[in-house]
Design a protein around this motif. Structure first.
Motif, short mmCIF file in Angstrom:
data_model
loop_
_atom_site.label_atom_id
_atom_site.label_comp_id
_atom_site.label_asym_id
_atom_site.label_seq_id
_atom_site.Cartn_x
_atom_site.Cartn_y
_atom_site.Cartn_z
N UNK A 192 11.06 -8.54 6.76
CA UNK A 192 9.66 -8.93 6.77
C UNK A 192 8.80 -7.97 5.95
N UNK A 193 9.06 -6.69 6.05
CA UNK A 193 8.31 -5.70 5.28
C UNK A 193 8.60 -5.84 3.79
N UNK A 194 9.84 -6.08 3.42
CA UNK A 194 10.19 -6.31 2.01
C UNK A 194 9.46 -7.55 1.50
N UNK A 195 9.49 -8.61 2.27
CA UNK A 195 8.80 -9.84 1.88
C UNK A 195 7.29 -9.62 1.76
N UNK A 220 8.05 1.18 0.78
CA UNK A 220 7.67 -0.04 1.50
C UNK A 220 7.17 0.28 2.90
N UNK A 221 7.84 1.18 3.58
CA UNK A 221 7.48 1.50 4.96
C UNK A 221 6.17 2.27 5.06
N UNK A 222 5.99 3.26 4.19
CA UNK A 222 4.81 4.12 4.27
C UNK A 222 3.68 3.74 3.30
N UNK A 223 4.01 3.02 2.24
CA UNK A 223 2.99 2.62 1.28
C UNK A 223 2.99 3.48 0.03
N UNK A 224 2.47 2.91 -1.03
CA UNK A 224 2.48 3.56 -2.35
C UNK A 224 1.66 4.83 -2.41
N UNK A 225 0.58 4.91 -1.65
CA UNK A 225 -0.31 6.06 -1.72
C UNK A 225 -0.07 7.10 -0.63
N UNK A 226 1.04 7.00 0.06
CA UNK A 226 1.30 7.87 1.21
C UNK A 226 1.86 9.24 0.84
N UNK A 227 2.36 9.40 -0.35
CA UNK A 227 3.05 10.62 -0.79
C UNK A 227 4.22 10.96 0.14
N UNK A 228 4.97 9.93 0.52
CA UNK A 228 6.10 10.08 1.43
C UNK A 228 7.12 11.09 0.92
N UNK A 229 7.22 11.26 -0.38
CA UNK A 229 8.20 12.17 -0.97
C UNK A 229 7.94 13.62 -0.60
N UNK A 230 6.73 13.95 -0.12
CA UNK A 230 6.45 15.31 0.32
C UNK A 230 7.08 15.60 1.68
N UNK A 231 7.50 14.55 2.34
CA UNK A 231 8.25 14.63 3.60
C UNK A 231 7.48 15.32 4.73
N UNK A 250 6.13 14.56 7.76
CA UNK A 250 6.18 13.46 8.72
C UNK A 250 4.94 13.39 9.61
N UNK A 251 4.25 14.50 9.80
CA UNK A 251 3.05 14.49 10.64
C UNK A 251 1.91 13.71 9.97
N UNK A 252 1.92 13.64 8.65
CA UNK A 252 0.87 12.93 7.92
C UNK A 252 1.21 11.47 7.65
N UNK A 253 2.47 11.12 7.82
CA UNK A 253 2.91 9.77 7.47
C UNK A 253 2.68 8.77 8.59
N UNK A 254 2.17 7.64 8.23
CA UNK A 254 1.99 6.52 9.15
C UNK A 254 2.55 5.27 8.48
N UNK A 255 3.32 4.47 9.21
CA UNK A 255 3.85 3.24 8.62
C UNK A 255 2.73 2.29 8.21
N UNK A 256 2.99 1.53 7.18
CA UNK A 256 2.07 0.48 6.78
C UNK A 256 2.00 -0.55 7.90
N UNK A 257 0.84 -1.14 8.11
CA UNK A 257 0.74 -2.19 9.14
C UNK A 257 1.69 -3.34 8.82
N UNK A 258 2.27 -3.90 9.84
CA UNK A 258 3.19 -5.02 9.65
C UNK A 258 2.88 -6.10 10.68
N UNK A 259 2.71 -7.29 10.18
CA UNK A 259 2.50 -8.45 11.06
C UNK A 259 3.68 -9.40 10.89
N UNK A 260 4.38 -9.58 11.94
CA UNK A 260 5.52 -10.49 11.92
C UNK A 260 5.02 -11.94 11.80
N UNK A 261 5.65 -12.67 10.94
CA UNK A 261 5.27 -14.08 10.75
C UNK A 261 6.15 -15.00 11.52
#
Length: 90
Positions: free
Chosen positions: A37-40, A66-77, A79-90
């Motif tokens: 669903x997140x990939x879609x 995909x999980x954290x979003x393009x602007x999250x800077x997830x590569x800095x690792x 984890x305290x600053x990272x929040x998953x992108x909102x996801x609504x199941x269809x």
């Protein structure tokens, strides 16, 4: 178009998306259904007949993107600053 993904893929790019889904399940302990669903949600308007757009990052990198979003800077690792992108199941 195929039944699992809501965007156009070649067989090779579909296998790559499956690898991204597997990484999301492993990294974030989410269900396969949510990962698909997140990939879609991310790529619903895309066409991956030109695979160079998909293969420029590793599946693990796409999973984080995909999980954290393009602007999250997830590569800095940080984890305290990272929040998953909102996801609504269809």
């Amino acid at each position: 178009m195929n039944k699992k993904y809501s965007f156009t893929l070649t067989s090779e790019s579909e296998q790559y998306c499956d690898m991204i889904v597997e990484e999301m399940e492993r990294l974030f302990r989410i269900s396969k259904k949510e990962a698909i669903g997140r990939v879609n949600q991310k790529w619903s308007a895309c066409n991956f007949n030109d695979e160079s757009l998909l293969f420029h990052m590793l599946p693990e990198e796409w999973a984080n993107e995909i999980y954290y979003g393009s602007n999250s800077m997830w590569w800095k690792k940080d984890k305290q600053l990272l929040r998953p992108m909102p996801f609504r199941e269809k």
